[in-house]
Write a protein that holds these residues in place. Structure first.
Motif, mmCIF file in Angstrom:
data_model
loop_
_atom_site.group_PDB
_atom_site.id
_atom_site.type_symbol
_atom_site.label_atom_id
_atom_site.label_comp_id
_atom_site.label_asym_id
_atom_site.label_seq_id
_atom_site.Cartn_x
_atom_site.Cartn_y
_atom_site.Cartn_z
ATOM 1 N N LYS A 148 -3.510 3.780 -7.391
ATOM 2 C CA LYS A 148 -4.272 4.633 -6.468
ATOM 3 C C LYS A 148 -5.038 5.773 -7.143
ATOM 4 N N LYS A 149 -4.598 6.250 -8.288
ATOM 5 C CA LYS A 149 -5.258 7.420 -8.896
ATOM 6 C C LYS A 149 -6.093 7.044 -10.124
ATOM 7 N N LEU A 150 -5.541 6.219 -10.972
ATOM 8 C CA LEU A 150 -6.213 5.919 -12.244
ATOM 9 C C LEU A 150 -7.606 5.306 -12.066
ATOM 10 N N PRO A 151 -7.828 4.391 -11.102
ATOM 11 C CA PRO A 151 -9.175 3.835 -10.954
ATOM 12 C C PRO A 151 -10.225 4.928 -10.699
ATOM 13 N N GLY A 152 -9.901 5.925 -9.889
ATOM 14 C CA GLY A 152 -10.834 7.032 -9.616
ATOM 15 C C GLY A 152 -11.029 7.895 -10.846
ATOM 16 N N LEU A 153 -9.962 8.138 -11.582
ATOM 17 C CA LEU A 153 -10.045 8.996 -12.762
ATOM 18 C C LEU A 153 -10.913 8.377 -13.852
ATOM 19 N N ASN B 34 1.424 1.586 -21.112
ATOM 20 C CA ASN B 34 0.713 1.048 -22.264
ATOM 21 C C ASN B 34 -0.359 0.043 -21.924
ATOM 22 N N ASP B 35 -0.084 -0.735 -20.900
ATOM 23 C CA ASP B 35 -1.015 -1.816 -20.567
ATOM 24 C C ASP B 35 -2.052 -1.387 -19.543
ATOM 25 N N CYS B 36 -2.157 -0.090 -19.268
ATOM 26 C CA CYS B 36 -3.074 0.343 -18.209
ATOM 27 C C CYS B 36 -4.314 0.982 -18.818
ATOM 28 N N PRO B 37 -5.480 0.343 -18.678
ATOM 29 C CA PRO B 37 -6.698 0.927 -19.246
ATOM 30 C C PRO B 37 -7.040 2.264 -18.590
ATOM 31 N N GLY B 38 -7.549 3.188 -19.408
ATOM 32 C CA GLY B 38 -7.968 4.488 -18.864
ATOM 33 C C GLY B 38 -7.013 5.605 -19.227
ATOM 34 N N ILE B 39 -5.933 5.276 -19.931
ATOM 35 C CA ILE B 39 -5.010 6.344 -20.363
ATOM 36 C C ILE B 39 -5.251 6.595 -21.852
ATOM 37 N N ALA C 169 -13.525 13.185 -18.662
ATOM 38 C CA ALA C 169 -12.288 13.848 -19.098
ATOM 39 C C ALA C 169 -11.258 12.776 -19.437
ATOM 40 N N LYS C 170 -10.614 12.936 -20.595
ATOM 41 C CA LYS C 170 -9.606 11.959 -21.014
ATOM 42 C C LYS C 170 -8.317 12.195 -20.213
ATOM 43 N N ILE C 171 -7.647 11.107 -19.877
ATOM 44 C CA ILE C 171 -6.439 11.212 -19.058
ATOM 45 C C ILE C 171 -5.196 11.088 -19.946
ATOM 46 N N VAL C 172 -4.393 12.135 -19.901
ATOM 47 C CA VAL C 172 -3.124 12.138 -20.633
ATOM 48 C C VAL C 172 -2.019 12.103 -19.580
ATOM 49 N N VAL C 173 -1.073 11.182 -19.738
ATOM 50 C CA VAL C 173 -0.017 11.057 -18.729
ATOM 51 C C VAL C 173 1.289 11.647 -19.256
ATOM 52 N N ASN C 174 1.742 12.665 -18.548
ATOM 53 C CA ASN C 174 3.022 13.307 -18.849
ATOM 54 C C ASN C 174 4.120 12.412 -18.288
ATOM 55 N N ILE C 175 5.135 12.113 -19.094
ATOM 56 C CA ILE C 175 6.195 11.225 -18.598
ATOM 57 C C ILE C 175 7.551 11.938 -18.630
ATOM 58 N N GLY D 2 11.034 20.519 -9.879
ATOM 59 C CA GLY D 2 11.775 19.308 -10.268
ATOM 60 C C GLY D 2 10.751 18.259 -10.653
ATOM 61 N N TRP D 3 11.078 17.030 -10.507
ATOM 62 C CA TRP D 3 10.165 16.005 -10.999
ATOM 63 C C TRP D 3 9.479 15.253 -9.877
ATOM 64 N N GLN D 4 9.105 15.976 -8.838
ATOM 65 C CA GLN D 4 8.413 15.324 -7.730
ATOM 66 C C GLN D 4 7.175 14.599 -8.252
ATOM 67 N N ASN D 5 7.101 13.312 -7.964
ATOM 68 C CA ASN D 5 5.891 12.560 -8.337
ATOM 69 C C ASN D 5 5.846 11.248 -7.583
ATOM 70 N N ILE D 6 4.661 10.632 -7.594
ATOM 71 C CA ILE D 6 4.439 9.428 -6.783
ATOM 72 C C ILE D 6 4.902 8.144 -7.464
ATOM 73 N N GLY D 7 5.316 8.260 -8.717
ATOM 74 C CA GLY D 7 5.751 7.069 -9.456
ATOM 75 C C GLY D 7 4.582 6.429 -10.193
ATOM 76 N N ALA D 8 4.915 5.786 -11.309
ATOM 77 C CA ALA D 8 3.877 5.255 -12.202
ATOM 78 C C ALA D 8 3.040 4.158 -11.540
ATOM 79 N N THR D 9 3.657 3.314 -10.715
ATOM 80 C CA THR D 9 2.904 2.200 -10.120
ATOM 81 C C THR D 9 1.822 2.733 -9.186
ATOM 82 N N GLU D 10 2.201 3.674 -8.331
ATOM 83 C CA GLU D 10 1.207 4.221 -7.396
ATOM 84 C C GLU D 10 0.119 4.997 -8.150
ATOM 85 N N PHE D 11 0.511 5.685 -9.198
ATOM 86 C CA PHE D 11 -0.493 6.395 -10.000
ATOM 87 C C PHE D 11 -1.532 5.410 -10.544
ATOM 88 N N VAL D 12 -1.038 4.310 -11.086
ATOM 89 C CA VAL D 12 -1.947 3.349 -11.726
ATOM 90 C C VAL D 12 -2.837 2.646 -10.697
#
Ligand SMILES: Cc1cc2nc3c(=O)[nH]c(=O)nc-3n(C[C@H](O)[C@H](O)[C@H](O)COP(=O)(O)O)c2cc1C
Length: 317
Positions: free
Chosen positions: A95-100, A127-132, A105-111, A83-93
């Motif tokens: 908690k995860k994106l700063p480390g990535l 769109n407004d999140c640097p690093g994607i 490696a370029k980061i592509v976000v599946n939505i 199914g679509w289990q995920n942490i949500g876009a806010t938590e991704f941006v």
């Protein structure tokens, strides 16, 4: 070891590819849903050795996914109904994106989305999140009762969701991930291109089923699931080739890739890049190995630039 592998890749033939104006250092990416949010694999391989990471499908708010059992191993593949289990876009941006961002490696976000507006909301936010580097629109997940998959039943619906999300994603390139569970993938490929898609990812999983004969029960609580892994590679390759014939935008090949030779087949068929999925579960550094193998292949065959291989399928006389 990790660093020397990375250096070897850097000084070899040109492996870089361009997808909608974004430069990937090589055409080897990991597929959504099979590589977590990327950072989970940082101790298992060198994340700088691959071209990109496509992260697990994100919605605006977290989703729990389907109840277990939701994965089952089949002959040469696996069935999943996560199914679509995920942490949500806010938590991704946060908690995860700063480390990535520390990796090449370029980061592509599946939505993902249950309705058109869900896609638009998450696309606008990211769109407004640097690093994607790009968004990948998942209109092809077979494991939800309502949502993205339904946009893959009619090319006109695929056109609408692509056109609207393209407007919402503004400066970010939009890749659209297509389903193999259609009669003619070329119709969907063309509809998405006409709607403004910058690239296509081909394919998502094939709908399948397995039964426990002792209990006479489906192996998955969701009843059906998405089949992935080596079993689907010939189908994926055929569909990638068909999509490449039908559109001008780049096609990214996905489905059953587990070795350098597998990746080469997709590149020769016309894919600009490939994504590795299920193989990550049993060989977590498979993408690094395939990137290194591709470099070796180019060197041994005196190929200066990997782009020479792309679409080089030779016809019989
Ligand atoms: C456990 C699992 C979860 C997946 N989750 C997603 C997802 O969130 N979004 C998506 O577009 N594809 C998802 N996929 C599909 C893969 O990205 C890929 O398209 C498919 O598995 C075929 O590639 P493979 O045979 O190399 O695994 C998932 C696949 C698996 C096995």
């Amino acid at each position: 070891m990790k660093n020397s592998t990375n250096k070897e890749i850097a000084k070899g033939p040109n492996l870089a590819v361009d997808i909608a104006g974004v430069r990937f250092k090589n055409p080897i990416l990991t597929a959504s849903g099979t590589f977590g949010y990327g950072l989970e694999f940082a101790n298992l391989m060198d994340l700088n050795s691959i071209g990109g990471i496509v992260v697990k499908g994100l919605s605006m708010t977290p989703i729990k996914g389907n109840p277990p059992p939701r994965v089952y191993e089949t002959a040469s593949g696996m069935l999943n109904a996560i199914g679509w289990q995920n942490i949500g876009a806010t938590e991704f941006v946060t908690k995860k994106l700063p480390g990535l961002r520390n990796y090449e490696a370029k980061i592509v976000v599946n939505i993902v989305g249950f309705e058109l507006n869900d896609y638009l909301e998450v696309a606008r936010f990211l769109n407004d999140c640097p690093g994607i580097a790009a968004l990948e629109l998942n209109i092809s997940c077979p494991n939800v009762k309502k949502g993205g998959y339904h946009f893959n039943k009619d090319p006109r619906d695929a056109f609408t969701v692509t056109a609207e999300t393209k407007k919402a994603s503004r400066h970010l390139p939009l890749w659209v991930k297509l389903s193999p569970n259609v009669t003619d993938i070329r119709e969907f490929a063309r509809a998405c291109q006409d709607a403004g898609a910058d690239a296509l990812s081909v394919i998502n999983t094939l709908v399948g089923m397995a039964i426990d004969v002792k209990k006479r029960r489906p192996r998955l609580r969701f009843l059906t699931g998405g089949l992935s892994g080596p079993a689907i590679k010939p189908v994926a390759l055929r569909m990638v080739w068909e999509a490449c014939q039908a559109v001008r935008i780049p096609v990214i090949g996905v489905g059953g890739i587990a070795s350098t030779e597998d990746a080469l087949e997709f590149l020769i068929a016309g894919a600009r890049a490939v994504q590795i999925g299920t193989a990550n579960f049993y060989q977590p550094d498979v993408s690094q190995r395939v990137a290194l193998g591709l470099q070796e292949y180019c060197r041994l065959n005196h190929i200066d630039d990997v782009n020479e291989i792309i679409g080089s399928l030779q016809p019989y006389e």
